[in-house]
Structures are given as structure tokens and as C-alpha cells.
Motif scaffolding. Structure first.
Motif, PDB file in Angstrom:
ATOM      1  N   GLY A  64       0.720  -1.316  -0.137  1.00  0.00           N
ATOM      2  CA  GLY A  64       0.163   0.104  -0.134  1.00  0.00           C
ATOM      3  C   GLY A  64       0.801   1.171   0.190  1.00  0.00           C
ATOM      4  O   GLY A  64       0.340   2.305   0.310  1.00  0.00           O
ATOM      5  N   CYS A  65       2.136   1.107  -0.488  1.00  0.00           N
ATOM      6  CA  CYS A  65       2.902   2.420  -0.389  1.00  0.00           C
ATOM      7  C   CYS A  65       2.807   3.115  -2.033  1.00  0.00           C
ATOM      8  O   CYS A  65       2.208   2.475  -2.647  1.00  0.00           O
ATOM      9  N   ASP A  66       3.401   4.269  -2.180  1.00  0.00           N
ATOM     10  CA  ASP A  66       3.241   4.890  -3.253  1.00  0.00           C
ATOM     11  C   ASP A  66       4.146   4.560  -4.345  1.00  0.00           C
ATOM     12  O   ASP A  66       3.834   4.384  -5.412  1.00  0.00           O
ATOM     13  N   TRP A  67       5.447   4.425  -4.097  1.00  0.00           N
ATOM     14  CA  TRP A  67       6.449   4.180  -4.646  1.00  0.00           C
ATOM     15  C   TRP A  67       7.377   3.021  -4.119  1.00  0.00           C
ATOM     16  O   TRP A  67       7.273   2.844  -3.083  1.00  0.00           O
ATOM     17  N   ILE A  68       7.669   2.163  -4.926  1.00  0.00           N
ATOM     18  CA  ILE A  68       8.882   1.329  -4.652  1.00  0.00           C
ATOM     19  C   ILE A  68      10.140   1.323  -5.776  1.00  0.00           C
ATOM     20  O   ILE A  68      10.153   1.424  -6.753  1.00  0.00           O
ATOM     21  N   VAL A  69      11.384   1.530  -5.003  1.00  0.00           N
ATOM     22  CA  VAL A  69      12.520   1.595  -5.658  1.00  0.00           C
ATOM     23  C   VAL A  69      12.953   0.417  -5.623  1.00  0.00           C
ATOM     24  O   VAL A  69      13.546  -0.211  -4.611  1.00  0.00           O
ATOM     25  N   ALA A  70      13.346  -0.373  -6.770  1.00  0.00           N
ATOM     26  CA  ALA A  70      13.524  -1.777  -7.081  1.00  0.00           C
ATOM     27  C   ALA A  70      14.957  -1.776  -7.619  1.00  0.00           C
ATOM     28  O   ALA A  70      15.392  -1.224  -8.507  1.00  0.00           O
ATOM     29  N   ASN A  71      15.617  -2.749  -6.891  1.00  0.00           N
ATOM     30  CA  ASN A  71      16.955  -2.911  -7.788  1.00  0.00           C
ATOM     31  C   ASN A  71      17.527  -4.579  -7.677  1.00  0.00           C
ATOM     32  O   ASN A  71      16.862  -5.449  -6.814  1.00  0.00           O
ATOM     33  N   ASP A  72      18.201  -4.770  -8.469  1.00  0.00           N
ATOM     34  CA  ASP A  72      18.561  -6.093  -8.661  1.00  0.00           C
ATOM     35  C   ASP A  72      20.005  -6.375  -8.057  1.00  0.00           C
ATOM     36  O   ASP A  72      20.816  -5.957  -8.240  1.00  0.00           O
ATOM     37  N   VAL A  73      19.787  -7.081  -6.934  1.00  0.00           N
ATOM     38  CA  VAL A  73      20.959  -7.356  -6.144  1.00  0.00           C
ATOM     39  C   VAL A  73      21.789  -8.638  -6.206  1.00  0.00           C
ATOM     40  O   VAL A  73      22.517  -9.036  -5.341  1.00  0.00           O
TER      41      VAL A  73
END
Lengths: 228, 228
Positions: free
Chosen positions: B173-182
């Protein structure tokens, strides 16, 4: 100290010509690519000891897990992560005259660590199945051929220190155990001071609380005397 | 940057008068007094972001687990260890205009952590029973009253990044997700660069690989625009 440093440079310290192995730091045991099990070891006592041995002229092989304290000058650094990495590095460092196992090696690893990040799932919590790690100290202490003349283990205890450490010495087959009380209230874990008890074949010898550097110097001198 | 720093000093940055919470670093979940479960998070991206937000004039509350990277200048630092510590510190920091959850919070803790060091025993291996940690991001994102206007989560993925991160955004339910490939081969975990994908209500926006400082500046500017 200055005399020791000069003697060491001139190859004249009491340990010159001796090869000594020191392990130090924690080990990290992977759970998956982003999680691991660790120990609260800063590596400070091991690093100080390796430095003190080098000052007495020894050729020091310093096998270290991911410590928070940097390695000392004048030693050969072999950086490892897990207990199994450390076992391999120790094997590769032999033969040595003395081996000091100051690392806080994880007793257990996670068997079958995942190669992908474990996701939270609706099926409930994952179970961490543990497997026993190699006992590096016992392995070296019980070598049939090529055993170092002096094998020293460490014991971090939170209760019944002398009894636990004395039992550990017998169980592992090592010559000495350097025991300390790492209960939170002592402030030793992660601190600059240490209060150790040296367990040898003659019994338990409690040293007063002093800096880790001073503990290291006294231990290095004892090692030099033992190697003769 | 110099202009931003001067504006920030004069209280004239685009985020002046805004309170922003940033969580960062790993959490450590105790197993016993000497062992814990940890995540491989250096805290570098969170620290860079907190610094960039402060440069734009925000009052930044920086709640950080035991990171390897030092906190930036100009922020209020709240140091915590476990996920439950972090949850408390986040609660105490509210209300804020925006909350960015960059910490790699452990999903699980060990239920009933031992107060004495667990000994190796002849009875076999100990079992680590896990309990679910509080979901700090979801807790804040789903607040009925006093919710920050902008709630941003992070998603460290090793496969199917966009799908996993998009599902995470909906679930939390958050506004943004900052995704990265680890994944290990990307070298992002522990490195100085990052390649992120920003998931918003409009979809997925892939940013080119750049330094973590540059990612932080771009994100801080986006946050400033979103708060208007």
C-alpha cells in the motif's frame, strides 16, 4: 617496544624464523544471497595478537573473517568469509610452528543455503536447517603428523568460564585456551579491554583486566617462550 | 550542488520546512548474546538519499541499523539494531511529510533469542525457530490517520524484479517502490553504483546505471516534486 620493532626489522626478535598462524574475526554463514548468520566479533584481539607476534619477529599468516578492525601491519593477510573458507585457508597455511585460533568461527552453517533470495510466503515461516561446521581448532590440534608445536584456542564464555574452557581444552586437544567472559555487562565484546584466563596443562591463570594490545603482547611473549 | 547547499543553509531549498524520515542499513536479529542474523546491506543508498534530501532543505530523521557506511552530515541520526527497535524509532519519528524505507529489515527474527550463549551439545543441532518481524513499511503505508503524504519502499530482488516489486507496491500500500537487482553478478550490493527501477502508480521507470549518489539526488528531486 622500540627495541622489539628494531630487532624484528633486523630479523633478531625471539620469534624470528618462526611461522605463526593466527585466525581472527567472525565468520559469515550465508542463508541466501542477502542474509547470513554472524557473530559479534570485532577481530580486535586477534589483530592485536598477530601484530604483537610480528613485532617479535614471527612470519605471521593472518586468516581473517569479515572483521570490523583492520589487520595489523607486517602480516600476510588471507581474507575469508565462511567457516569452510577459513578451514581451507588454514590448511593452506600449514606447516607452522604455532597456530592461534582467535576467530569466532560459527559452530553452524545453514545447510543448503539458497541461491535465490528467500521470499516471505503464505505457507508460513521458512525453517533454517543447520549443519555443523568443521572444527578447525580440533582438526589442527589432533593432527597425527605435522602438528604445530603449539596450538592455542580461544573460548568466549558467558558463564562458568574456567570450567567450560578447561573442558574445551581437553575436548579439542589443544595446548592452551585463552578464555574470556563476553557477557554483555563486561563490555569486552567490541571494547578495547580484555580480561582473559589462560588455561594450560598446569591449570588456570587469571590475568588482570588490561587493553587488548597488552593481552596480545603478553600472549606473544608466552608463545615465544614456549617455542624456545 | 553548491546552489542547493546554499539554499538549504538559507532554508530555501525545495524541501525546506518538510520533515522526511529515511530508514537505512541492515537490521541485526539476535540468536544469543554472540550470534545474530544479518543482511548484506551497507546502508550506502539510504545514507546517500538522506544526505540528498537534507541538501534540498528537508529536516531528515535518519533511522539506521548497523550500517558499514557512516551517516551523512545534516541529518538527525537514530541508531537501532533489530527490526523491532527500528519499528519503535519510526513510530517516534512520525508525523512526517514523506517516509522512505531504504533499510534492509530482516523479515524474520529468532523467536525466544537465548540470553546465554548456545553451546554445542551432544543432543544435536539447535533449531532456529523464526518469528515474523513487524512489517514497518506496510504499517506506515496503511495508516488510517496521519499517514505521510508520500511513502516509498525499496525492493532488493534477485529475479523477476519488476513483477516482484510491482506486487510489493500493491501488497504494502505504498506510493512508490525503488527496485533494484542485487544478484551477486551486478556488484550493486556493497558497491558504489546502482541501477534502479522506480515503480509508481503509473508503471515502471528504469533508470540507467549511475552512482548511488546520483540515484539519491534524482530520487530526492522526485520526492520534492511530489510534495509540491
Amino acid at each position: 617496544r622500540i627495541i622489539a620493532a628494531i630487532e624484528s626489522m633486523l630479523g633478531q626478535g625471539p620469534l624470528s624464523g618462526r611461522r605463526v598462524l593466527v585466525t581472527s574475526g567472525p565468520t559469515h554463514e550465508p542463508i541466501d544471497p542477502v542474509r547470513y548468520i554472524a557473530n559479534r566479533s570485532s577481530g580486535a584481539q586477534g589483530a592485536a595478537l598477530a601484530g604483537a607476534l610480528a613485532e617479535l619477529g614471527a612470519e605471521v599468516i593472518f586468516v581473517t573473517g569479515p572483521a570490523t578492525v583492520p589487520p595489523p601491519a607486517g602480516v600476510r593477510v588471507v581474507a575469508v568469509e565462511s567457516a569452510r573458507d577459513m578451514e581451507q585457508a588454514v590448511g593452506a597455511a600449514l606447516p607452522v610452528d604455532a597456530a592461534v585460533f582467535a576467530a569466532a568461527v560459527a559452530d553452524w552453517r545453514v545447510s543448503g543455503a539458497a541461491t535465490r533470495k528467500i521470499k516471505k510466503s503464505r505457507e508460513g515461516l521458512p525453517t533454517l536447517e543447520l549443519a555443523e561446521n568443521p572444527d578447525i581448532l580440533a582438526g589442527v590440534a589432533q593432527m597425527q603428523t605435522g602438528r604445530p608445536r603449539l596450538v592455542v584456542g580461544f573460548a568466549a564464555e558467558t558463564d562458568d568460564m574456567v570450567a567450560h574452557a578447561t573442558a574445551k581444552r581437553a575436548r579439542k586437544g589443544c595446548d592452551w585456551i585463552v578464555a574470556n567472559d563476553v557477557s554483555t555487562e563486561t563490555g569486552i565484546m567490541g571494547g578495547t579491554e580484555n580480561a582473559v584466563t589462560l588455561i594450560t596443562g598446569e591449570g588456570a591463570e587469571s590475568w588482570p583486566r588490561m587493553t587488548k594490545t597488552e593481552v596480545a603482547r603478553r600472549l606473544a611473549e608466552r608463545i615465544a617462550r614456549a617455542l624456545g
